[in-house]
Design an enzyme around this catalytic site. Sequence first.
Site, PDB file in Angstrom:
ATOM      1  N   GLY A 215       0.811  -1.179  -0.049  1.00 10.47           N
ATOM      2  CA  GLY A 215       0.038   0.063  -0.095  1.00 10.47           C
ATOM      3  C   GLY A 215       0.914   1.229  -0.046  1.00 10.47           C
TER       4      GLY A 215
ATOM      5  CD1 TRP B 149       3.370  -0.064   3.320  1.00 11.93           C
ATOM      6  CD2 TRP B 149       4.649   1.586   3.024  1.00 11.93           C
ATOM      7  NE1 TRP B 149       3.601   0.326   4.642  1.00 11.93           N
ATOM      8  CE2 TRP B 149       4.294   1.821   4.385  1.00 11.93           C
ATOM      9  CE3 TRP B 149       5.642   2.552   2.626  1.00 11.93           C
ATOM     10  CZ2 TRP B 149       4.762   2.431   5.319  1.00 11.93           C
ATOM     11  CZ3 TRP B 149       5.898   3.497   3.742  1.00 11.93           C
ATOM     12  CH2 TRP B 149       5.705   3.320   5.096  1.00 11.93           C
TER      13      TRP B 149
ATOM     14  CG  ASP C  69       7.665  -3.925  -9.899  1.00  8.31           C
ATOM     15  OD1 ASP C  69       7.038  -3.049  -9.920  1.00  8.31           O
ATOM     16  OD2 ASP C  69       7.954  -4.439  -8.635  1.00  8.31           O
TER      17      ASP C  69
END
Length: 320
Positions: free
Chosen positions: A43, A116, A271
Amino acid sequence: MRVLYPEIEPYDHGMLPVGDGNALYWEECGNPDGKPVVFLHGGPGGGTLPRHRRLFDPRRYRIVLFDQRGCGRSTPHGSTPEADLAVNTTWHLVADLERLREARGIEKWQMLGGSWGCVLALAYAEMYPDRVSELVLRGVATLRRKEVQWLYGGGAACLFPEAWSRFLAPVPYASRGADLIEVYHELLHHPDPDVHRPAAQAWSRWEGETVKFTPHAGVVEAFAEPEFALAIARIENHYFRHGGWLAEDQLLREAGKLAGIPCVLVQGRYDVVTPPTTAWELAQVLPSAELYLIGDAGHAFDEPGILHELIGTTDRFARA
């Protein structure tokens, strides 16, 4: 290829008061006498899922999962007016982790974090290196300005122009050349639900559309769920506009504090959310780190190549 362990249910769970009106949901699975490991979700604001329990051998691990402030089953939820983001920062979460460790009677634990969760793992480990047995980091991030700007300043838009157009849709045309983190802050905290809810869904959907090597409709739908979207959008935006309350390059500059802690970095070559340059740079300042660049993977933990290396690593560390 290694796959997730079978489904498992918690043998214990509860709510941990951490101050400021917040209580964290936590659970434990696997072997109560096994090697302690804590999973740090992404997140910020994402929350844990039952699938996260399955990254670890339940016969050998004491698996601790928890939802960070404002998300998942923790209270108050970030989508509600009761959630005070002023008391939701990186250092609040680091302190929460230490409270959880003490409350569960754990002397030292392995940390597995992605995106995160990688930032939070590094921040905690650099503050409490004696409490960390190993680090397993996926989708490596350190929350530097250039990392945030890549995703929200137009870099990733070059690869996903159609998804970027949907991200821009709630933004007034005259504001599209401004700092979109700040523009979205105003939209996400607008008192009118007809303004903040579409903005939250656009913010969260952008992540859902870029998180996989091959976009998956089910993932996009999950990210666009209104309550989840409002919490993750507000919390992410709050963290990103404050740089995670970290000095620029802080986590890289202080990586020397991690000397002696076994560390594995698992990174998708393609990514888009957390590009591999950060994993590479962390490996250069942390010579003990093992870096695995997965050539056919994006950001998500369950990309086959990433999952294979994560479970191989947790299996190996279970014997340490």
